[in-house]
Design a protein around this motif. Structure first.
Motif, PDB file in Angstrom:
ATOM      1  N   SER A 145       0.573  -1.197  -0.117  1.00  0.00           N
ATOM      2  CA  SER A 145      -0.004   0.109  -0.003  1.00  0.00           C
ATOM      3  C   SER A 145       0.756   1.608  -0.313  1.00  0.00           C
ATOM      4  O   SER A 145       2.108   0.638  -0.118  1.00  0.00           O
ATOM      5  CB  SER A 145      -0.855   0.029   1.299  1.00  0.00           C
ATOM      6  OG  SER A 145       0.257   0.159   2.391  1.00  0.00           O
ATOM      7  N   ALA A 146       0.547   2.095  -0.573  1.00  0.00           N
ATOM      8  CA  ALA A 146       0.499   3.590   0.047  1.00  0.00           C
ATOM      9  C   ALA A 146       1.115   4.034   1.228  1.00  0.00           C
ATOM     10  O   ALA A 146       1.748   5.176   1.914  1.00  0.00           O
ATOM     11  CB  ALA A 146       0.374   4.684  -0.710  1.00  0.00           C
ATOM     12  N   SER A 148      -2.591  -5.396 -11.018  1.00  0.00           N
ATOM     13  CA  SER A 148      -2.737  -4.987  -9.464  1.00  0.00           C
ATOM     14  C   SER A 148      -2.394  -6.049  -8.816  1.00  0.00           C
ATOM     15  O   SER A 148      -1.919  -6.870  -9.021  1.00  0.00           O
ATOM     16  CB  SER A 148      -3.935  -3.956  -9.388  1.00  0.00           C
ATOM     17  OG  SER A 148      -3.886  -3.632  -8.026  1.00  0.00           O
ATOM     18  N   THR A 182       2.513  -0.393  -6.910  1.00  0.00           N
ATOM     19  CA  THR A 182       2.083   0.049  -7.873  1.00  0.00           C
ATOM     20  C   THR A 182       2.633   1.515  -7.892  1.00  0.00           C
ATOM     21  O   THR A 182       3.162   1.805  -6.541  1.00  0.00           O
ATOM     22  CB  THR A 182       0.637  -0.116  -8.136  1.00  0.00           C
ATOM     23  OG1 THR A 182       0.116   1.124  -7.419  1.00  0.00           O
ATOM     24  CG2 THR A 182      -0.039  -0.971  -8.321  1.00  0.00           C
ATOM     25  N   ASP A 183       1.939   2.756  -8.863  1.00  0.00           N
ATOM     26  CA  ASP A 183       2.324   4.429  -7.987  1.00  0.00           C
ATOM     27  C   ASP A 183       2.124   5.393  -6.993  1.00  0.00           C
ATOM     28  O   ASP A 183       2.153   5.650  -6.580  1.00  0.00           O
ATOM     29  CB  ASP A 183       2.200   5.216  -9.458  1.00  0.00           C
ATOM     30  CG  ASP A 183       0.354   5.148  -9.483  1.00  0.00           C
ATOM     31  OD1 ASP A 183      -0.388   5.100  -9.561  1.00  0.00           O
ATOM     32  OD2 ASP A 183       0.301   3.571 -10.552  1.00  0.00           O
ATOM     33  N   GLU A 184       0.546   4.187  -6.622  1.00  0.00           N
ATOM     34  CA  GLU A 184       0.173   4.311  -5.370  1.00  0.00           C
ATOM     35  C   GLU A 184       1.186   4.620  -3.900  1.00  0.00           C
ATOM     36  O   GLU A 184       1.552   5.565  -3.457  1.00  0.00           O
ATOM     37  CB  GLU A 184      -0.817   3.682  -4.416  1.00  0.00           C
ATOM     38  CG  GLU A 184      -2.044   4.363  -3.568  1.00  0.00           C
ATOM     39  CD  GLU A 184      -2.962   3.360  -3.054  1.00  0.00           C
ATOM     40  OE1 GLU A 184      -3.005   4.139  -2.119  1.00  0.00           O
ATOM     41  OE2 GLU A 184      -2.896   2.166  -3.810  1.00  0.00           O
ATOM     42  N   ALA A 195       1.034   7.420 -13.464  1.00  0.00           N
ATOM     43  CA  ALA A 195       0.393   6.879 -12.914  1.00  0.00           C
ATOM     44  C   ALA A 195      -0.202   5.476 -14.273  1.00  0.00           C
ATOM     45  O   ALA A 195       0.097   5.299 -15.250  1.00  0.00           O
ATOM     46  CB  ALA A 195      -1.481   7.383 -12.995  1.00  0.00           C
TER      47      ALA A 195
END
Length: 352
Positions: A24-25, A292, A320-322, A328
C-alpha cells in the motif's frame, strides 16, 4: 494478524487481508536508508513448508479448481466463480520491444511454463495468491517471488507471521494445473522482515529494496524436480538502467472483488515497456502496466525473447505508483541486488 477466529467476519476484511496484495501507500514518505545494491541483508530467515509426504498430499488435495479460482476473494462464501478467460492463443511471436500496458499472454513459449500462480492461506483461514517464477539454480527447484507474499513483518517464530498451504501452479489457466502443482519444502526472506512491526512495515521494506523471497519446491509426484518439468528462467543481480525495455508477467485478480476490474486471475497477463525509477521510491523500477493485486512476485524480464519466451529475471513486482510515485498506471519491481543474490545462493543449495 491474529490467529484463525472461531467466527469469521468477512464483511470486515480489508483488501490486504485477502492476500496477493500489492503493498500500500501508507509509508511512501518513510524511505529507509538501506540500498538494494549496497551491502544487502547480512542474513536471511528461513521457514519450513511441507516436509512430509502426507503434508504434500494434503496440500495438493486442498487446492481444488474452485478454491484456486476464488483465492483472494474478500468474501469467498458468496463470490461467484469467475468466468474463464478464453482469449484465443496466438502462435505468432509478439514483435520485440512492443509496448503493452496489459493483456492476456497468448504467445506461449517458455514463460508460459516457468511462471505461475502461487497460492497460500492466511492465518484467518482465507486463501490468497501471488505470482512466482522458476529460476535457474543448482538444485533445479528454486522459485522466486515477493517477500510480502510469504509473510508479514514480525517475529518469524510467531504462528501468524507466515502464510501456509503454499502451492505453486506453473502455467495456471482457468482453474487447471497444466503442469501439475508443487508444494513448497522450504522458503526464505531477507532478515529485515523479522523487525518489530511497530517500527517497520512491509511498505518500509519494499521501498528499501527488500521485497524478494525464494521458495524450494518439492518434487512432482513422480520425483521430477520442478525445473525438469517447467524449464527455468535466467536470473541476474544487476543495476537497473533507465529506459531498459522490460517485460512483466503476473496473475492479477481484482475482478474477484470489483466487477468493474479487468482481471480475475484466470490467465497470465503481460506488460512491456521502458523501465523508470519511482519518484517516491527510487529503488523501485517499473513499467506502464494495468496489473494490480495478484501480480505481486511476478517477474520483470530484461533481454526477453518474445519468440522463445525466455528472458532474464531482474526484479519482482512489489507495488504500484500509489506507493512508489511516478506516472499513474505503473507497476513497480524490487530489483534483484545483493539481498536477492544471497537468497538465491541459499535456495539453490537446499536438498530436495
Amino acid at each position: 494478524m491474529a490467529s484463525t477466529p472461531t467466527h469469521r467476519a468477512p464483511h470486515r476484511r480489508s483488501l490486504a487481508a485477502a492476500g496477493a496484495v500489492l503493498l500500500s501507500a501508507a509509508a511512501a514518505a518513510a524511505l529507509l536508508p538501506t540500498a538494494a545494491f549496497a551491502a544487502g541483508p547480512a542474513s536471511l530467515t528461513t521457514h519450513a513448508g511441507a516436509t512430509t509426504e502426507a503434508e504434500r498430499g494434503r496440500i495438493d488435495a486442498y487446492w481444488t479448481a474452485d478454491r484456486m479460482k476464488l483465492a483472494g476473494a474478500l468474501i469467498p462464501e458468496i463470490t461467484p466463480l469467475p468466468a474463464d478467460d478464453d482469449t484465443p492463443d496466438d502462435p505468432r511471436p509478439l514483435p520485440g520491444n512492443t509496448p503493452d500496458t496489459g493483456g492476456t499472454w497468448t504467445h506461449g513459449g517458455a514463460v508460459e511454463r516457468s511462471v505461475g500462480r502461487l497460492f497460500f492461506t492466511f492465518s484467518d483461514g482465507y486463501d490468497g495468491s501471488c505470482t512466482a517464477t522458476v529460476v535457474a539454480s543448482a538444485n533445479r527447484s528454486t522459485v522466486l517471488t515477493a517477500a510480502h507474499c510469504l509473510r508479514t513483518v514480525g517475529d518469524p517464530a510467531a504462528a501468524d507471521t507466515w502464510r501456509h498451504n503454499f502451492y505453486f501452479v506453473p502455467g495456471y489457466r482457468n482453474g487447471t494445473k497444466p503442469l501439475g502443482g508443487f508444494s513448497v519444502k522450504s522458503m526464505a526472506t531477507p532478515a529485515q522482515w523479522d523487525a518489530d512491526p511497530v517500527r517497520a512495515r512491509p511498505d518500509d521494506l519494499a521501498v528499501a529494496g527488500h521485497d524478494t523471497a525464494v521458495l524450494v519446491a518439492n518434487p512432482a509426484a513422480g520425483g521430477r524436480r520442478i525445473a525438469d518439468v517447467t524449464g527455468s528462467q535466467r536470473i541476474a543481480f544487476t543495476r537497473p538502467t533507465e529506459g531498459e525495455f522490460v517485460h512483466t508477467f503476473g496473475y492479477p485478480k481484482d475482478r474477484l472483488n470489483d466487477p468493474a476490474a479487468k482481471y480475475a486471475g484466470s490467465r497470465m497477463i503481460h506488460c512491456a515497456g521502458p523501465a523508470r525509477p519511482g519518484t517516491k521510491a527510487p529503488l523501485l523500477w517499473g513499467e506502464s502496466c494495468d496489473m494490480s493485486h495478484g501480480a505481486s512476485g511476478g517477474p520483470h524480464f530484461a533481454q526477453f525473447d518474445t519468440r522463445t519466451g525466455v528472458g532474464t529475471v531482474v526484479g519482482v513486482t512489489t507495488t504500484t505508483d500509489e506507493l512508489a510515485g511516478g506516472q499513474a498506471g505503473t507497476l513497480y519491481a524490487t530489483r534483484l541486488g545483493d539481498g536477492a543474490r544471497l537468497l538465491h545462493a541459499w535456495a539453490q543449495t537446499r536438498p530436495v
